[in-house]
Write an enzyme that holds these catalytic residues in place. Structure first.
Site, short mmCIF file in Angstrom:
data_model
loop_
_atom_site.label_atom_id
_atom_site.label_comp_id
_atom_site.label_asym_id
_atom_site.label_seq_id
_atom_site.Cartn_x
_atom_site.Cartn_y
_atom_site.Cartn_z
N THR A 89 0.84 -1.20 0.00
CA THR A 89 0.00 0.00 0.00
C THR A 89 0.87 1.24 0.00
OG1 THR A 89 -1.70 -1.13 1.27
CG2 THR A 89 -1.76 1.27 1.31
N SER A 127 -6.42 2.16 -6.94
CA SER A 127 -6.23 1.67 -5.59
C SER A 127 -4.88 0.97 -5.56
CB SER A 127 -7.34 0.67 -5.25
OG SER A 127 -7.02 -0.06 -4.09
N THR A 128 -4.30 0.85 -4.39
CA THR A 128 -3.13 -0.01 -4.27
C THR A 128 -3.42 -1.38 -4.86
OG1 THR A 128 -2.49 1.09 -2.24
CG2 THR A 128 -1.57 -1.10 -2.62
N ASN A 129 -4.66 -1.80 -4.64
CA ASN A 129 -5.02 -3.18 -4.98
C ASN A 129 -5.06 -3.46 -6.47
OD1 ASN A 129 -5.21 -3.31 -2.26
ND2 ASN A 129 -7.44 -3.45 -2.17
N THR A 174 25.61 -44.14 -15.75
CA THR A 174 24.30 -44.08 -15.12
C THR A 174 24.46 -44.65 -13.72
OG1 THR A 174 23.67 -46.22 -16.01
CG2 THR A 174 23.09 -44.31 -17.32
N SER A 305 42.61 -23.44 -2.18
CA SER A 305 42.84 -23.81 -0.79
C SER A 305 43.84 -22.84 -0.16
CB SER A 305 43.38 -25.23 -0.71
OG SER A 305 43.81 -25.52 0.60
N SER A 306 43.62 -22.53 1.10
CA SER A 306 44.58 -21.69 1.82
C SER A 306 45.73 -22.52 2.35
CB SER A 306 43.87 -20.97 2.96
OG SER A 306 43.39 -21.92 3.90
N LYS A 311 45.88 -26.50 -5.40
CA LYS A 311 44.52 -27.04 -5.51
C LYS A 311 43.61 -25.99 -6.18
CE LYS A 311 41.14 -29.66 -2.88
NZ LYS A 311 39.97 -28.80 -2.78
#
Lengths: 466, 466, 466, 466
Positions: A89, A127-129, A174, A305-306, A311
């Site tokens: 609204t 209207s808002t609606n 699969t 990777s740290s 990696k």
């Protein structure tokens, strides 16, 4: 309540602004709703003028104000948070107030509502609606467009890879178990086709964005509007935005139900989930590099990777799957919001807008990264692919297709127990001669339906006549 | 409305029986609700007798009738479908009617309500609104128990495998990329511990099954009951079922909210999802047999393909994941049912009962299959595991831990570009001598925190003093 | 790649910053993760110094750097987006880089890695895989605390209302149909108790925030750390943050599974859903004002309509329900992220962090608005409540409780068919005399369990002896 | 392994039958999958015969066997549980075995595989991976048809009510607050239109059921089939079932993705949720009978309470909402199953089949109950509706539409503060004369867009010229 000189919104906006800042994210973060709402206000002013309900000068001033807002730079004047009680609204009121103030300023040289009142004039017959649901529906079209653009790019890139990998033979899988050979190009053709298929679905939904409920006003009966207004409105809006806007067949249904967003969200979820599946395939196919499938290599984008030097992680595929998880969650929120509608209007627009436009935004922003930084740079590891294609026990399918399932089982079992290839097994078991084994168990042959069925058929005849 | 002679339920049951057979699955398919309800009826009769509200003979006859029903064989007399409007009002009425008929028969030699009326006597002081939620809460305890039994079995089996695989070195994987070594036993210890942790959580929830709202009657005020009834009820029920039943602290809350089931469902979802994760790991680790990870082999249970001879699929892990998907879906249904409660009572018991007990049942039945037919028979492929552990570039972590990250990167890069092992790289680069390389890059060492940190520390000292 | 002088992060951060800005919301929007990560870096530096692995000066410089960051004002140095592939590897790297640069600056007067390297020193003995999950777990405690504070306020306010409405008699409703009388205070006592019950649940989860996996490093084996490090770490961190941090019993489980967040999210969902239920009750009870239940009036906060003058909407209750819808959606995203974990680490931390912390944030911000602007101002409409309590046909329950169900049905039917109250019906049917009717059908009496059961019991005796 | 004489399935079926009975519900409970699979086997036999791959006598015997099975009465021969690992591999094998046994019996007088082998002959050129997904897709068409029939009935009934209630004026409600008048017929027109709109959506999805992947065999390459087979297959199947079956454009995509079911489930969820919304409106509108909205009365189907005589509950609307909750949960399960697909085939068919067909079945069975036992019997309470329409303060919209919003606010405020109707307020404030008030504030006028806008326009002119 006093407002600073710099603001163009009014007391109703200010009140709600103070009430709620729950997400910290303003509605206008996704600007499409406000944009379409300004267009609606403009078309309504023109329509009200045309039917003699609104003074021409006032109507024109509202149009000028709307054009100013549409030109951009007014984001600060629309400060309301994504979440608000009611179905936005106050977003409607905010627009009414800003346009009224600008229009007054134009007409009188000062802000205020003397000549242009936010409710009486800017909101006349509305209207808002009816305005907010209509603006929200219109707002979906551009975000669909943006998503389609990215899907088209992804599709093109996947098609390129399909061609590039047309002769890379590998093993199909699969249940994650080795199956018969296929080409990497065939695998990618499936990815490309999935993406391609989503585009018409989204375009079909886009076509649904233009059935609006303007003219319904408060609850569908059109109270507060004047004769001829609705017809004029759609004419002006269509002219303005160049889209085939039209009145919903039944305004009561149109107000009660916002199922359109559930359908759109389902499509977005499906797109996100399907691309997440492709992304996960990329993770599987590039697993390794030494102790995994290792059939493709993804572009290296950043250290993975740290602690472990060298990696590299599949971060773009993972980004796509993260986005898909959020999109799936948002779909549940949107579905709940629809189901909880009641009586004349569904008031859960904030949940729908936030969740749906976040889903679109995440997906639309993630896709080009995925396309350009991941898909475009995928490299096939031909040697590994070839080795896998030759190793699979499922090559015994060639035998069972011609000599029956039990014979195929015998070959497969022999190869497994003796740790040899199917080719070696058929030779040792005397099922094929060397020449037949080489040609019929050639993995590349087995990926070409026409050639393969012909070759098997020929061998069959040879065996049967023997 | 005429009822056949053979039925013991009455007109109210028959009416609803005719109204709805939507799922085709009777509520009594999960028999716990009716079982606990019969116990409640018995305790209520005793309590009403004790406070002088119910004629002793009538009360005794109701107890005898309840015992008959509890002895089993009356399933046909409880024909109502899983889904019914209202919160199982008619399940309560069905029980009232059957007990009244049996009790009358006992007292008078014929069915009917002459001496014992379903509402006036069997339901005395009670309401659907306090009996059904109480019976449902009690019904959760036995299904938790059954699930815990299966989790304990799975846990034991995983612990066995943990021990069996204690010295199988393999490569760890993060983001599906090769990481540093670990043992298969360590990997399984994680699985075992996850399962173990769920057991106290479920037992904790079980303890919540005994706070009931009997005494609340229609909406929490206890209307229709007589002084002393509620206290007596809990005494008798506790005696009867041997559980610490007690009145909820606030009946109004207890009636308004069925959040208990949301909490239980969340726990079940978590169990199912976590075991699905384990199951999916099994699929990954057993992928191949020739073109996948191939680190473990699952028991072969049935041919995996109608066309590819010799293909074996990981069907038990897949079964677990399918069950988890349904359990996750059911969790959403249960959560919606709770959120949609309103005012004095949550009427969505049917959704909750069907979804929650289906989740428990699926999981409890699938687990022993998974445990005995899959987990118990898993075999480690030691050679493949060992090869993977030696191949991983992440062994360079040993170098970076001591000589710094950049040095680790140099090793990793060298090994990658030259297609050699990290061990060969450090030798060629002159970073370690052969003896150090053998001992420090031994994958098994690198899985033992104490020995590894000591060894690296020692080498570090040697390098630093050098 | 060149970085501007003003930035303290390094090349690894910059690379990922350029790669992805998918949500437009930086991780640090919810600052708890970075805050706890800085504490972890500090404790790690101290521990590495204590065990002789890290040069004392370097360690101290890292601690000073961490303290600077903890003091605030460095948000710009942590620019990474909420969504990133991998499990926030780069968030760890970002912290490492910023701390290294500050520490170097402290030691050498200029930024750079000469003395303090982000990976070698700041990240010593650590990995993204143990620091990020540990920081995230720690980060949950403060957001639980903040939520609990708001729940306590809401609880207090509901208790006040419970007292204020203790003598407002109204009708209870089940299935939205008129039931027997209760007080508005009783209804609110249920609301209060629901909220109260959530607090220990959340506190119980808070206690789970301190079991960490620091010491596990890359995949659980502790590779790269030195003897004594982990023990020292927990000692220092406990001292620093004053919480009972400790090592997880099994690091492999701790890394594989992030089920903790699923459990927390379930609790948050339950809180949000339960309060949404209360909010919806407020909407129902305040429906009208003239054509609805009209039993309570909510504070008027803003005009509810742009077209209908004087309309006031229940916007605060609606806000709560909107938030609950999003929280329920987020719960699904979090559950999916857990279920999709694989092998050694769950890489979907971004989904979990964004969704979970958004849920906490939305709820924690919405609650005080709901409490102060809605609950605190609720007014009972006593006249309407009283009229409803006297009108309900369910007052016939008084008759059936004493004279049997069939007699109750007769009264109810009479009242319905003749459009009279139950009181008038019992008088006209000669079931009670005027005095009994006045006292026994007094709605207020019927809300007081003790008095009501006594009164009914007395009347029963009178009737039976008669 | 020995099988009793009476069974027609074989060892592969028996093995899986013993492995898993997790749900206790056989797949054939929803018989469409097996039915379509038998048709597929028949068309495949004909096609294989036509291309010379299968002996004519064998092919004919398979067709006769399939016809027998299609004629019904063989349910016991298909005993497998809804949940199985793999994507219903064994359902395909079960069908192959039963048909082989029947065909052998026909040809040789005894069961066995002498002449007809389940894999070699019945499954010739096929795989589980192309037959099961194709059978499942075909199976959706008849369940869509059945649902559409019920939606059409519901639509017709709602249209009848729309007509019946065309002149029942009542108040509209937004946010549960009184809004402007509308007719009950208009409200029902919204319900009817919502239902009507779903029908073409479902029919559109039905048209998607005929794009199949037969010919793809194991993974899309068609291995094991012979030249011309696929073309012949589609010709025979189309003839047999009278539907436009055709090959999917890309078999690899068709095998990788089962997104079709996600789209179908989304549509079913939308239907269920929208009808649940209608059902909840019925609960609201029939709330009372004395202390609620009381605008409609639903048919009385069964006593609504075991304790409160005369209470009637809206059980049919509640049934619809319970079903919707389960359908929403199932949608999440189906979505998860799709997202978790991987590589060449999605193996989660069991989750999809169980959840999707349960959703269809629940909805299709609940709808006729709802239509005939609830909707058809709804009665309008004209007096209550009329009173509500006259009482609403939102009638002040009439004033604001013509005289401006502020004037409307003044009227609304006056009416509220003095407890009078808007009509009395405008009279007392001298805004309208009696005649204008009577005609312009007539609620029925205000529900007719054309008449109302004309009347307001006329009054406006009168006021302005004045």
């Amino acid at each position: 309540m006093e407002l600073p000189d710099s603001v163009y919104y009014g007391i109703q906006t200010e009140r709600v602004r103070q009430l709620s800042n729950v997400s910290g994210i303003p509605v206008i973060t996704y600007p499409q709703l406000h944009d379409r709402l300004a267009h609606i206000k403009k078309a309504a002013a023109k329509a009200n003028k045309a039917v003699g309900a609104l003074d021409g000068e006032v109507a024109d001033a509202i149009c000028v104000a709307a054009d100013k807002v549409l030109a951009g730079g007014w984001e600060d004047q629309f400060p309301l948070d994504m979440y608000q009680g009611g179905g936005y609204t106050c977003v409607n009121m905010n627009m009414n107030e800003v346009l009224a103030h600008i229009a007054n300023e134009n007409l009188t040289g000062h802000k205020g509502y003397d000549r242009v009142h936010p409710n009486t004039h800017v909101n006349m017959g509305q209207s808002t609606n009816d305005t907010i649901p209509s603006a929200m529906k219109l707002a979906v079209a551009p975000v669909i467009d943006a998503l389609v653009v990215e899907l088209e790019k992804l599709h093109r890139e996947l098609k390129k890879k399909q061609a590039e990998f047309a002769d890379v033979v590998k093993v199909g899988r699969t249940c994650l178990q080795d199956a018969v050979p296929m080409t990497l190009g065939q695998e990618f053709s499936g990815y490309a086709r999935f993406v391609e298929r989503q585009i018409p679905v989204l375009k079909g939904l886009r076509a649904g964005c233009f059935e609006l409920i303007i003219g319904a006003s408060a609850i569908g009966t059109g109270i507060g509007s004047f004769p001829g207004y609705a017809e004029a409105f759609y004419r002006y809006l269509a002219e303005d935005i160049g889209e085939p806007v039209r009145a919903d067949e039944n305004f009561f249904d149109g107000m009660q139900n916002d199922d359109f967003y559930v359908a759109v969200s389902a499509a977005v979820k499906l797109v996100a989930s399907g691309i997440s599946k492709i992304a996960k395939d990329f993770r599987l196919l590039s697993s390794g590099p030494r102790a995994g499938f290792g059939e493709i290599t993804l572009p290296s984008l950043s250290p993975g990777s740290s602690i472990m030097p060298g990696k590299i992680n599949p971060i773009m595929p993972e980004l796509m799957s993260q986005v898909a998880q959020q999109v799936c969650g948002n779909d549940v929120a949107i579905s709940m919001a629809f189901e909880q509608g009641e009586l004349e209007i569904n008031v859960w627009a904030p949940t729908v807008y936030k969740s749906l436009f976040e889903s679109f935004s995440l997906l639309t922003k993630a896709l080009p990264e995925f396309t350009t930084r991941c898909v475009a740079g995928i490299v096939a590891n031909r040697a590994a692919c070839d080795a896998h294609a030759r190793a699979t026990l499922a090559l015994s399918t060639v035998v069972s297709a011609v000599l029956g399932y039990e014979e195929g089982v015998r070959v497969s079992k022999y190869a497994h127990e003796h740790g040899v290839s199917v080719k070696d097994a058929v030779l040792r078991l005397g099922i094929m001669n060397e020449a037949d084994a080489v040609s019929l168990l050639d993995p590349l042959l087995l990926t070409d339906t026409a050639k393969m069925t012909r070759a098997l058929s020929d061998w069959r005849k040879k065996r049967v006549t023997k």
